[in-house]
Design a protein around this motif. Structure first.
Motif, PDB file in Angstrom:
ATOM      1  N   ASP A 367       0.983  -1.174  -0.050  1.00  0.00           N
ATOM      2  CA  ASP A 367       0.079   0.024  -0.105  1.00  0.00           C
ATOM      3  C   ASP A 367       0.745   1.377   0.173  1.00  0.00           C
ATOM      4  OD1 ASP A 367      -1.994  -1.824   0.188  1.00  0.00           O
ATOM      5  OD2 ASP A 367      -2.753  -1.274   2.111  1.00  0.00           O
ATOM      6  N   LYS A 368       2.007   1.219   0.548  1.00  0.00           N
ATOM      7  CA  LYS A 368       2.758   2.604   0.830  1.00  0.00           C
ATOM      8  C   LYS A 368       3.267   2.961  -0.675  1.00  0.00           C
ATOM      9  CE  LYS A 368       7.472   1.271   1.721  1.00  0.00           C
ATOM     10  NZ  LYS A 368       8.462   1.289   2.784  1.00  0.00           N
ATOM     11  N   PHE A 369       3.213   2.038  -1.500  1.00  0.00           N
ATOM     12  CA  PHE A 369       3.805   2.315  -2.945  1.00  0.00           C
ATOM     13  C   PHE A 369       2.899   2.957  -3.741  1.00  0.00           C
ATOM     14  CE2 PHE A 369       6.748  -1.120  -1.546  1.00  0.00           C
ATOM     15  CZ  PHE A 369       7.961  -0.365  -1.900  1.00  0.00           C
ATOM     16  N   ILE A 370       1.446   2.790  -3.381  1.00  0.00           N
ATOM     17  CA  ILE A 370       0.392   3.164  -4.174  1.00  0.00           C
ATOM     18  C   ILE A 370      -0.283   4.539  -3.721  1.00  0.00           C
ATOM     19  CG2 ILE A 370      -2.063   2.921  -4.727  1.00  0.00           C
ATOM     20  CD1 ILE A 370      -1.580  -0.156  -3.825  1.00  0.00           C
ATOM     21  N   LYS A 371      -0.061   5.558  -4.841  1.00  0.00           N
ATOM     22  CA  LYS A 371      -0.551   7.023  -4.636  1.00  0.00           C
ATOM     23  C   LYS A 371      -1.627   7.088  -4.999  1.00  0.00           C
ATOM     24  CE  LYS A 371       3.596   7.154  -2.981  1.00  0.00           C
ATOM     25  NZ  LYS A 371       3.907   7.211  -1.539  1.00  0.00           N
ATOM     26  N   ALA A 372      -2.339   6.570  -5.758  1.00  0.00           N
ATOM     27  CA  ALA A 372      -4.054   6.741  -6.353  1.00  0.00           C
ATOM     28  C   ALA A 372      -4.539   5.435  -6.171  1.00  0.00           C
ATOM     29  CB  ALA A 372      -3.682   7.375  -7.755  1.00  0.00           C
ATOM     30  N   TRP A 373      -5.958   5.345  -5.857  1.00  0.00           N
ATOM     31  CA  TRP A 373      -6.824   4.255  -5.540  1.00  0.00           C
ATOM     32  C   TRP A 373      -7.924   4.270  -6.467  1.00  0.00           C
ATOM     33  CZ3 TRP A 373      -5.193   0.291  -2.800  1.00  0.00           C
ATOM     34  CH2 TRP A 373      -4.202  -0.114  -2.012  1.00  0.00           C
ATOM     35  N   VAL A 374      -8.304   3.123  -7.083  1.00  0.00           N
ATOM     36  CA  VAL A 374      -9.509   3.051  -7.483  1.00  0.00           C
ATOM     37  C   VAL A 374     -10.150   1.852  -6.852  1.00  0.00           C
ATOM     38  CG1 VAL A 374     -10.953   2.375  -9.402  1.00  0.00           C
ATOM     39  CG2 VAL A 374      -9.041   3.748  -9.921  1.00  0.00           C
ATOM     40  N   VAL A 375     -11.014   1.956  -5.836  1.00  0.00           N
ATOM     41  CA  VAL A 375     -12.032   1.190  -5.250  1.00  0.00           C
ATOM     42  C   VAL A 375     -12.932   0.792  -5.666  1.00  0.00           C
ATOM     43  CG1 VAL A 375     -12.815   0.512  -3.063  1.00  0.00           C
ATOM     44  CG2 VAL A 375     -10.522   1.804  -3.000  1.00  0.00           C
ATOM     45  N   ILE A 376     -13.115  -0.521  -6.159  1.00  0.00           N
ATOM     46  CA  ILE A 376     -14.779  -1.046  -6.835  1.00  0.00           C
ATOM     47  C   ILE A 376     -15.385  -1.653  -5.626  1.00  0.00           C
ATOM     48  CG2 ILE A 376     -15.783  -2.363  -8.526  1.00  0.00           C
ATOM     49  CD1 ILE A 376     -13.161  -2.232 -10.246  1.00  0.00           C
ATOM     50  N   LYS A 377     -16.579  -0.884  -5.479  1.00  0.00           N
ATOM     51  CA  LYS A 377     -17.440  -1.661  -4.328  1.00  0.00           C
ATOM     52  C   LYS A 377     -18.662  -2.255  -4.973  1.00  0.00           C
ATOM     53  CE  LYS A 377     -20.524   0.643  -0.796  1.00  0.00           C
ATOM     54  NZ  LYS A 377     -21.055   1.603  -0.243  1.00  0.00           N
ATOM     55  N   ILE A 378     -19.032  -3.549  -4.091  1.00  0.00           N
ATOM     56  CA  ILE A 378     -20.045  -4.396  -4.600  1.00  0.00           C
ATOM     57  C   ILE A 378     -20.858  -4.269  -3.174  1.00  0.00           C
ATOM     58  CG2 ILE A 378     -18.919  -5.898  -5.786  1.00  0.00           C
ATOM     59  CD1 ILE A 378     -18.571  -7.925  -3.467  1.00  0.00           C
ATOM     60  N   GLN A 379     -22.195  -4.627  -3.671  1.00  0.00           N
ATOM     61  CA  GLN A 379     -23.161  -4.205  -2.608  1.00  0.00           C
ATOM     62  C   GLN A 379     -23.455  -5.644  -1.902  1.00  0.00           C
ATOM     63  OE1 GLN A 379     -26.244  -3.652  -5.723  1.00  0.00           O
ATOM     64  NE2 GLN A 379     -26.577  -1.556  -4.964  1.00  0.00           N
ATOM     65  N   ASP A 380     -23.047  -6.821  -2.372  1.00  0.00           N
ATOM     66  CA  ASP A 380     -23.166  -8.000  -1.542  1.00  0.00           C
ATOM     67  C   ASP A 380     -21.959  -8.972  -1.803  1.00  0.00           C
ATOM     68  OD1 ASP A 380     -24.083 -10.468  -0.448  1.00  0.00           O
ATOM     69  OD2 ASP A 380     -25.953 -10.313  -0.822  1.00  0.00           O
ATOM     70  N   PRO A 381     -21.206  -9.206  -0.753  1.00  0.00           N
ATOM     71  CA  PRO A 381     -20.137 -10.312  -1.084  1.00  0.00           C
ATOM     72  C   PRO A 381     -20.520 -11.658  -1.774  1.00  0.00           C
ATOM     73  CG  PRO A 381     -19.782  -9.222   1.052  1.00  0.00           C
ATOM     74  CD  PRO A 381     -21.458  -9.066   0.759  1.00  0.00           C
ATOM     75  N   SER A 382     -21.796 -11.796  -1.693  1.00  0.00           N
ATOM     76  CA  SER A 382     -22.099 -13.194  -2.398  1.00  0.00           C
ATOM     77  C   SER A 382     -22.311 -13.063  -3.918  1.00  0.00           C
ATOM     78  CB  SER A 382     -23.684 -13.298  -2.044  1.00  0.00           C
ATOM     79  OG  SER A 382     -24.611 -12.695  -2.396  1.00  0.00           O
ATOM     80  N   TYR A 383     -21.927 -11.796  -4.514  1.00  0.00           N
ATOM     81  CA  TYR A 383     -21.875 -11.798  -5.725  1.00  0.00           C
ATOM     82  C   TYR A 383     -20.686 -12.543  -6.268  1.00  0.00           C
ATOM     83  CZ  TYR A 383     -24.924  -7.586  -5.854  1.00  0.00           C
ATOM     84  OH  TYR A 383     -25.998  -6.644  -6.077  1.00  0.00           O
ATOM     85  N   VAL A 384     -19.535 -12.478  -5.435  1.00  0.00           N
ATOM     86  CA  VAL A 384     -18.224 -13.086  -5.751  1.00  0.00           C
ATOM     87  C   VAL A 384     -18.745 -14.687  -6.284  1.00  0.00           C
ATOM     88  CG1 VAL A 384     -15.987 -14.025  -4.960  1.00  0.00           C
ATOM     89  CG2 VAL A 384     -17.029 -11.748  -4.499  1.00  0.00           C
ATOM     90  N   TYR A 385     -19.451 -15.409  -5.451  1.00  0.00           N
ATOM     91  CA  TYR A 385     -19.780 -16.918  -5.877  1.00  0.00           C
ATOM     92  C   TYR A 385     -20.501 -16.810  -7.140  1.00  0.00           C
ATOM     93  CZ  TYR A 385     -22.359 -21.000  -5.743  1.00  0.00           C
ATOM     94  OH  TYR A 385     -22.996 -22.231  -5.932  1.00  0.00           O
TER      95      TYR A 385
END
Length: 454
Positions: A367-385
């Protein structure tokens, strides 16, 4: 966000044909090597969509937008409907070696129901209706002033994914113009600001942009598309995944033996199963790749080795990158996760306690090397399945080996505790050390498309 209805059909009898517009873009060569000029160009470069501000009234803004779009080539249409994007059903046959980075079928990402789009004006309104436009601080004026670049980027993505630019479906258009290109615009802006912090005599390290997103949500394809757009606009970029830093097969076996009975560390994936010294070495070396002729190889992991248990790929097969690098695109499902109070993780799953302890070393390694972030948010972790199941079913239907439904359930179950424990904090606070000005949070739906969110 409603579409901007800037140009009224009742006052316009001329429409902008996409095909003629694309011809004009090719003639003016927007993707020339000028983008690859030295630091002088890089320091002066500011993506035009961010460079203009509007303070005028809605009437004058509309008038200016009309003037900007009027610069595009026009073609008369007696019917008033313009030229349809759907000219024929053919697909582009152009391919590049970069296309080999895509694994598996694209049909799960790009459904195939055709949609009619009549003109550049329609595309302009479609772009303005995207859920990320206001989040990025863009206005209809800014987009109108650079509509040629948006179309150029769209054309390049069509070439990359071997799609016919005149026959895009609504989901394909949304994926390009509501998602990939807006994120590319955001990345461009962050790179411009990063470069501006250095003096002319200084070497400029590449900007490392982190992409944190759950498995199966399309982050790898997004990063692949961004990497391609950087390359066709003359910038050198590098792609990395946290998967590239998994322990060797021998190291993974030792981890498993040291944690008997902990299903979360039985296989690769969770914190503790990565070679953090290799991570530090790689990220540090990339930051020094600032001059022409400087080269290094990027580690890669072979997930098929040892009957799917995996092992580090032979270094002779690792891809080579050459300086000067502009950007490093670093993606991973648990990128940005940070340790929580022990009682919090124990309440989710007692097996997470050692995972939580392992996370303490990850900030200095990633993380300390990363200076900009794109965080992709999901509504429900069950989507992964569901996403993983879709991918495996598609693989089986194509005649390739794939996990059974039960195997998918077992596979995903080893990640769900971490999602449940760490995603809420990631979404609420961002990654450790992240700057809110350099953090883009994108909420996606079950179809992997951006939606309007907080």
């Amino acid at each position: 966000m409603a579409a901007f209805n800037i140009l009224s059909p009742s006052t316009t009898t001329t429409f902008y044909s996409l095909s003629s517009c694309l011809s004009n873009i090719t003639r003016t060569n927007y993707f020339s090597n000028d983008y690859n000029n030295n630091k002088t160009f890089s320091r002066d470069f500011h993506f035009s969509l961010y460079s203009s501000q509007t303070n005028s009234s809605s009437s004058s803004s509309s008038s200016k937008t009309k003037r900007e779009l009027s610069k595009m080539p026009t073609r008369s249409s007696k019917s008033g409907s313009g030229h349809s994007w759907i000219q024929d059903g053919s697909m582009h046959q152009n391919s590049t070696s970069r296309n080999k980075g895509i694994q598996g079928p694209l049909h799960s990402v790009f459904p195939s129901v055709p949609a009619q789009v009549s003109s550049v004006e329609d595309l302009f309104e479609f772009i303005c209706s995207g859920p990320l436009i206001s989040k990025l601080g863009l206005t209809s004026e800014m987009i109108a002033e650079s509509i040629d670049k948006w179309i150029s980027y769209g054309l390049q993505l069509c070439l990359l994914f071997k799609l016919n630019e005149l026959y895009l479906t609504v989901p394909q258009k949304a994926r390009f113009y509501h998602y990939y290109i807006p994120v590319f615009v955001w990345c461009e802006d962050k790179i411009s600001k990063h470069v501006s912090q250095f003096k002319d005599s200084e070497d400029i390290p590449p900007l490392v942009i982190g992409f944190s997103a759950p498995q199966g949500c399309g982050k790898t394809t997004l990063v692949f598309a961004l990497d391609y757009l950087f390359k066709v606009t003359g910038r050198k970029s590098a792609m990395l995944s946290i998967d590239d830093f998994y322990l060797t097969a021998e190291g993974q076996a030792k981890l498993r033996e040291a944690n008997p009975g902990n299903a979360l560390l039985e296989f690769r994936g969770n914190a503790g199963s990565h070679d953090l010294p290799l991570s530090i070495e790689t990220m540090s070396s990339l930051s020094k790749l600032t001059k022409e002729g400087m080269k290094m190889r990027l580690p890669r992991y072979d997930k098929s080795a040892y009957s799917g248990r995996g092992d580090r790929a032979d270094p002779s097969t690792w891809p080579e990158v050459e300086g000067p690098l502009t950007v490093v695109l670093f993606e991973g499902w648990m990128l940005g996760f940070k340790p929580l109070p022990v009682e919090v993780v124990q309440a989710v799953d007692p097996q997470l306690e050692i995972i939580n302890k392992n996370l303490e070393a990850y900030y200095d390694s990633w993380d300390k090397f990363i200076k900009a972030w794109v965080v992709i948010k999901i509504q429900d972790p069950s989507y992964v399945y569901q996403w993983r199941l879709q991918a495996e079913i598609a693989m089986r239907e194509d005649g390739n080996p794939g996990m059974t439904n039960e195997e998918v359930k077992d596979f995903v179950s080893r990640y769900l505790p971490a999602y449940k424990a760490y995603l809420p904090t990631l979404y609420a606070e961002g990654p450790s050390g992240s700057d809110p000005e350099n953090l883009l949070l994108i909420e996606i739906d079950e179809g992997r498309n951006p939606i309007l969110g907080n």
